[in-house]
Design an enzyme around this catalytic site. Structure first.
Site, mmCIF file in Angstrom:
data_model
loop_
_atom_site.group_PDB
_atom_site.id
_atom_site.type_symbol
_atom_site.label_atom_id
_atom_site.label_comp_id
_atom_site.label_asym_id
_atom_site.label_seq_id
_atom_site.Cartn_x
_atom_site.Cartn_y
_atom_site.Cartn_z
ATOM 1 N N ASP A 12 0.992 43.617 56.590
ATOM 2 C CA ASP A 12 1.956 43.623 57.480
ATOM 3 C C ASP A 12 3.210 43.273 57.940
ATOM 4 O OD1 ASP A 12 1.447 41.634 59.410
ATOM 5 O OD2 ASP A 12 1.047 42.642 61.370
ATOM 6 N N HIS A 13 3.793 43.664 59.330
ATOM 7 C CA HIS A 13 4.940 42.636 59.722
ATOM 8 C C HIS A 13 5.315 41.322 59.394
ATOM 9 C CE1 HIS A 13 3.389 43.826 63.095
ATOM 10 N NE2 HIS A 13 4.176 42.801 63.653
ATOM 11 N N GLY A 70 -0.617 37.820 60.145
ATOM 12 C CA GLY A 70 0.149 36.456 60.850
ATOM 13 C C GLY A 70 -0.982 35.889 60.614
ATOM 14 N N GLY A 72 -4.163 35.786 59.061
ATOM 15 C CA GLY A 72 -5.172 36.853 58.259
ATOM 16 C C GLY A 72 -6.677 37.226 58.589
ATOM 17 N N GLY A 74 -6.900 40.250 61.084
ATOM 18 C CA GLY A 74 -7.514 40.622 61.152
ATOM 19 C C GLY A 74 -7.659 41.737 59.571
ATOM 20 N N HIS A 102 -18.119 31.296 44.256
ATOM 21 C CA HIS A 102 -19.508 31.469 44.331
ATOM 22 C C HIS A 102 -19.912 32.839 44.890
ATOM 23 C CE1 HIS A 102 -21.779 26.975 44.876
ATOM 24 N NE2 HIS A 102 -20.960 26.993 44.317
ATOM 25 N N ARG A 113 1.680 33.487 59.354
ATOM 26 C CA ARG A 113 1.673 32.359 60.532
ATOM 27 C C ARG A 113 0.569 31.350 60.184
ATOM 28 N NH1 ARG A 113 1.762 37.622 64.605
ATOM 29 N NH2 ARG A 113 3.831 38.342 64.115
ATOM 30 N N ARG A 136 -27.391 32.764 40.006
ATOM 31 C CA ARG A 136 -27.816 32.857 41.307
ATOM 32 C C ARG A 136 -26.776 33.510 41.886
ATOM 33 N NH1 ARG A 136 -26.723 27.860 41.377
ATOM 34 N NH2 ARG A 136 -26.052 26.637 43.275
ATOM 35 N N ARG A 140 -26.690 36.885 44.511
ATOM 36 C CA ARG A 140 -26.543 37.220 46.372
ATOM 37 C C ARG A 140 -25.834 38.070 46.431
ATOM 38 N NH1 ARG A 140 -26.832 30.498 46.049
ATOM 39 N NH2 ARG A 140 -29.256 31.080 46.442
HETATM 40 C C1 RB5 Z 1 0.637 41.086 64.416
HETATM 41 O O1 RB5 Z 1 0.866 39.994 65.340
HETATM 42 C C2 RB5 Z 1 -0.539 40.271 64.829
HETATM 43 O O2 RB5 Z 1 -1.715 40.918 65.149
HETATM 44 C C3 RB5 Z 1 -1.215 40.315 63.281
HETATM 45 O O3 RB5 Z 1 -0.346 39.699 62.049
HETATM 46 C C4 RB5 Z 1 -2.791 39.148 62.373
HETATM 47 O O4 RB5 Z 1 -2.498 38.200 62.699
HETATM 48 C C5 RB5 Z 1 -4.135 40.910 63.062
HETATM 49 O O5 RB5 Z 1 -5.075 39.709 62.975
#
Ligand code: RB5
Length: 155
Positions: A12-13, A70, A72, A74, A102, A113, A136, A140
């Site tokens: 994303d941005h 930002g 990771g 989401g 694993h 970020r 193994r 899993r």
């Molecule tokens: C964007 O502001 C932020 O919410 C996104 O990059 C991320 O961190 C979400 O999990």
């Protein structure tokens, strides 16, 4: 990992700049990269780009993907809803290694970020260079997708 196999990358941005740096760094090392976007710092939803990359890995069009937002968080939530996807959100070398050894992680998730450029490059390189142990651990990981009837969302 074989450099002939293309890697799909998306962000994303909030992690656009780190995505661009990782992309350039990987291209410079001879890897083939498919950029799923985003292509600027204009605000977008991580969900759209997470779905694009995870969908391609889930369908077997790419064996490996890299996702960044930002934190990771989401991206990892989105990616791990896809069948056959094992997305690992990592910010240290040990976790990256173990996610391959694993868990046979096929998507690496990074927080733009959170990480500095050099650490991000090292995480990516370690992830690409580390193999899956199998045995193994194969049973899993196979049983993750077999859990569909137990509540895993079909995609
Ligand atoms: C964007 O502001 C932020 O919410 C996104 O990059 C991320 O961190 C979400 O999990």
């Amino acid at each position: 990992m074989d450099k002939c196999q293309p890697i799909i990358i998306g962000s994303d941005h909030a992690a656009f700049e780190l995505k661009e740096k990782i992309k350039a760094w990987l291209l410079g090392k001879g890897y083939r990269i498919e950029d799923a976007g985003t292509h600027s710092t204009a605000s977008v939803s991580y969900v759209e780009y997470g779905k694009k990359v995870a969908g391609e890995v889930s369908r077997g069009h790419f064996s490996r993907g890299i996702l960044l937002c930002g934190t990771g968080l989401g991206m990892s939530m989105v990616a791990n809803r896809f069948r056959n996807v094992r997305a690992a959100l990592c910010s240290d070398i040990f976790s990256v290694k173990m996610s391959r050894v694993h868990n046979d992680s096929n998507i690496l998730v990074l927080g733009g970020r959170i990480l500095g450029d050099i650490l991000a490059f090292e995480l990516v390189q370690t992830w690409l260079d580390t193999g899956f142990e199998g045995g193994r651990h194969l049973e899993r990981i196979q049983s993750i997708d077999a859990s569909q009837g137990e509540g895993l969302i079909p995609v």
